[in-house]
Design a protein around this motif. Structure first.
Motif, mmCIF file in Angstrom:
data_model
loop_
_atom_site.group_PDB
_atom_site.id
_atom_site.type_symbol
_atom_site.label_atom_id
_atom_site.label_comp_id
_atom_site.label_asym_id
_atom_site.label_seq_id
_atom_site.Cartn_x
_atom_site.Cartn_y
_atom_site.Cartn_z
ATOM 1 N N THR A 28 35.425 15.128 32.978
ATOM 2 C CA THR A 28 34.349 15.655 33.833
ATOM 3 C C THR A 28 34.616 15.399 35.319
ATOM 4 O O THR A 28 34.063 16.068 36.170
ATOM 5 N N MET A 29 35.485 14.402 35.607
ATOM 6 C CA MET A 29 35.853 14.143 37.021
ATOM 7 C C MET A 29 37.302 14.560 37.207
ATOM 8 O O MET A 29 38.216 13.872 36.739
ATOM 9 N N ILE A 30 37.480 15.691 37.881
ATOM 10 C CA ILE A 30 38.843 16.234 38.016
ATOM 11 C C ILE A 30 39.238 16.250 39.493
ATOM 12 O O ILE A 30 38.405 16.530 40.359
ATOM 13 N N ALA B 292 41.684 28.154 44.334
ATOM 14 C CA ALA B 292 41.467 29.139 43.255
ATOM 15 C C ALA B 292 41.413 28.463 41.881
ATOM 16 O O ALA B 292 40.591 28.827 41.031
ATOM 17 N N LEU B 293 42.274 27.449 41.670
ATOM 18 C CA LEU B 293 42.277 26.799 40.351
ATOM 19 C C LEU B 293 41.043 25.920 40.164
ATOM 20 O O LEU B 293 40.504 25.828 39.065
ATOM 21 N N ALA B 294 40.588 25.297 41.258
ATOM 22 C CA ALA B 294 39.366 24.482 41.171
ATOM 23 C C ALA B 294 38.199 25.390 40.762
ATOM 24 O O ALA B 294 37.372 25.028 39.908
ATOM 25 N N GLN B 295 38.155 26.583 41.332
ATOM 26 C CA GLN B 295 37.058 27.507 41.005
ATOM 27 C C GLN B 295 37.164 27.975 39.552
ATOM 28 O O GLN B 295 36.169 28.124 38.851
ATOM 29 N N SER C 191 34.356 27.180 36.567
ATOM 30 C CA SER C 191 33.743 28.302 35.848
ATOM 31 C C SER C 191 33.991 28.178 34.333
ATOM 32 O O SER C 191 33.140 28.518 33.527
ATOM 33 N N LEU C 192 35.161 27.622 33.952
ATOM 34 C CA LEU C 192 35.446 27.471 32.515
ATOM 35 C C LEU C 192 34.791 26.217 31.933
ATOM 36 O O LEU C 192 34.400 26.201 30.759
ATOM 37 N N TYR C 193 34.698 25.153 32.750
ATOM 38 C CA TYR C 193 34.133 23.885 32.269
ATOM 39 C C TYR C 193 32.941 23.519 33.155
ATOM 40 O O TYR C 193 33.082 22.746 34.124
ATOM 41 N N PRO C 194 31.752 24.071 32.872
ATOM 42 C CA PRO C 194 30.615 23.910 33.793
ATOM 43 C C PRO C 194 30.145 22.467 33.967
ATOM 44 O O PRO C 194 29.445 22.180 34.935
ATOM 45 N N ASP C 195 30.591 21.553 33.066
ATOM 46 C CA ASP C 195 30.134 20.162 33.210
ATOM 47 C C ASP C 195 31.020 19.320 34.124
ATOM 48 O O ASP C 195 30.743 18.144 34.348
ATOM 49 N N CYS C 196 32.094 19.906 34.640
ATOM 50 C CA CYS C 196 32.997 19.082 35.446
ATOM 51 C C CYS C 196 32.755 19.260 36.943
ATOM 52 O O CYS C 196 32.174 20.250 37.383
ATOM 53 N N THR C 197 33.173 18.232 37.707
ATOM 54 C CA THR C 197 33.251 18.417 39.157
ATOM 55 C C THR C 197 34.723 18.302 39.533
ATOM 56 O O THR C 197 35.461 17.507 38.934
ATOM 57 N N VAL C 198 35.123 19.104 40.509
ATOM 58 C CA VAL C 198 36.529 19.094 40.928
ATOM 59 C C VAL C 198 36.608 18.732 42.401
ATOM 60 O O VAL C 198 35.915 19.333 43.233
ATOM 61 N N HIS D 167 28.423 23.532 44.288
ATOM 62 C CA HIS D 167 28.211 22.089 44.344
ATOM 63 C C HIS D 167 29.141 21.312 43.428
ATOM 64 O O HIS D 167 29.273 20.102 43.563
ATOM 65 N N GLN D 168 29.789 21.997 42.498
ATOM 66 C CA GLN D 168 30.716 21.275 41.610
ATOM 67 C C GLN D 168 32.062 21.027 42.284
ATOM 68 O O GLN D 168 32.920 20.378 41.719
ATOM 69 N N ILE D 169 32.256 21.595 43.491
ATOM 70 C CA ILE D 169 33.555 21.410 44.164
ATOM 71 C C ILE D 169 33.389 20.546 45.402
ATOM 72 O O ILE D 169 32.558 20.826 46.261
ATOM 73 N N ASN D 170 34.173 19.452 45.452
ATOM 74 C CA ASN D 170 34.179 18.576 46.635
ATOM 75 C C ASN D 170 35.544 18.662 47.304
ATOM 76 O O ASN D 170 36.518 19.126 46.703
ATOM 77 N N PHE D 171 35.589 18.136 48.518
ATOM 78 C CA PHE D 171 36.849 18.178 49.275
ATOM 79 C C PHE D 171 37.231 16.771 49.713
ATOM 80 O O PHE D 171 36.355 15.944 49.973
#
Ligand code: SAM
Length: 346
Positions: free
Chosen positions: A182-184, A193-196, A200-207, A229-233
């Motif tokens: 879940t923490m990637i 693009a891969l984070a997105q 989209s494939l694993y809605p429970d994860c944050t990247v 919100h699932q994507i951080n930098f």
């Protein structure tokens, strides 16, 4: 005396000699905007109309359009009124800028950056090093400083690299079931693009996309919606700075940029930061174990020679790097497309 068979100049040689002419026709039609114009116009256009709209001379444009017909990138209808051109399905889907599967930016990167470096392939082979100095007059010691020599170059690189994932990003992210993670962290995640694809494939994860500061700033500005919100930098240098903690680290087209020593250094750092039970997912184009193919991977490996400090590798070579860095239970999944996936566990 040579036999008649030997005198018969093999067709395959003509094809190889002309390979770069074919590439340049496609790149030039992209750059001039031929495919975009024909997409927008919704009707077939004459060569005169195309040349006028694209502010090009007519004789050259006529030849370019006909070569595109020869390459099946355009179709032509010839009547008493003249020749009228439209896109084929391939150019409409993959060469127009606005298509979701557009490879326009990849073509531009090939044309403006890769092509000039390949002029020095002979020197690259002789010297075993990249050719930035000869091609662009800049020091090639720090590869990514050379690659990102201007903001324009960095954008071209990021757009160019991102484009392929619209064609095969889902395949590599779905190659293994990543739902337990879940923490990637997407190390060197670039334009995202891969984070997105991942969220989209694993809605429970944050990247968390980790990359050099100027890449992260550009990704935020041009590529990834900050509403996701699932994507951080995370800004940093993966060789020098601490890595964010994660259960899974994705390294897509990272190791192929670096020497074996640098790869082990980076993977060891990843292994130490990785949570127990976590892992690392490598996404790379794979050479056969005997290095006799596939041709694309062989060509990409030469591309790494003219551009970077790295090379393409076989599954056994990646397994060796992973094992040397402390990863276990290494599994390989071939996607059947350009890029494959390797999962190693801590
Ligand atoms: N993973 C992305 C993909 O497959 O589309 C990008 C791959 S690109 C070949 C390599 C990426 O590594 C770039 O985004 C680059 O900025 C990043 N990178 C290179 N050196 C780095 C470093 N020292 N620290 C962090 N990121 C780095």
């Amino acid at each position: 005396m040579s036999s008649a068979k030997e005198l018969n100049y093999p067709h395959i040689l003509i094809q190889y000699q002309n390979g770069f002419l074919v590439s340049k026709v496609m790149f030039t039609a992209c750059e001039l905007g031929v495919f975009d114009l024909l997409q927008e116009s919704k009707e077939k256009l004459s060569s005169k109309a195309i040349a006028e709209c694209l502010r090009s001379g007519l004789p050259g444009m006529e030849r370019l359009l006909d070569a595109c017909v020869g390459l099946k990138l355009l179709e032509v209808d010839v009547s008493k009124e003249g020749a009228f051109y439209c896109n084929t399905e391939i150019s409409e889907q993959f060469l127009t800028k606005s298509s979701p599967k557009s490879q326009y930016h990849t073509c531009m990167y090939y044309s403006k950056t890769i092509y000039p470096c390949w002029q020095y392939l002979t020197e690259a082979v002789r010297e075993g090093k990249n050719q930035y100095e000869r091609a662009f007059g800049i020091s090639s010691k720090a590869v990514f400083e050379a690659l990102y020599r201007s903001e324009e170059e960095m954008l071209k690189f990021m757009y160019g690299l991102n484009a392929i994932w619209s064609l095969c990003g889902r395949d590599v992210i779905a190659a293994f079931d990543l739902s337990p993670f879940t923490m990637i962290c997407d190390l060197g995640g670039g334009a995202g693009a891969l984070a997105q694809e991942c969220v989209s494939l694993y809605p429970d994860c944050t990247v968390t996309i980790f990359d050099l500061p100027k890449v992260i700033q550009t990704a935020k500005k041009h590529f990834v919606s900050l509403e996701k919100h699932q994507i951080n930098f995370y800004e940093g240098d993966f060789f020098k700075d601490p890595l964010p903690e994660a259960e899974l680290y994705i390294l897509a087209r990272i190791l192929h940029d670096w020497s074996d020593e640098n790869c082990v250094q980076l993977l060891t750092k990843v292994q130490k930061s990785c949570k127990t039970g976590g892992g690392v997912l490598l996404i790379e184009t794979l050479l056969n174990e005997d290095k006799r193919g596939p041709l694309e991977s062989q060509l990409y490996s030469l591309n790494m020679l003219v551009h970077t400090e790295g090379k393409e590798r076989s599954p056994a070579e990646y397994s060796k790097l992973l094992t040397a860095s402390g990863f276990k239970e290494i599994e390989i999944k071939k996607s059947g497309k350009l890029y494959d996936a390797i999962l190693g566990r801590k």
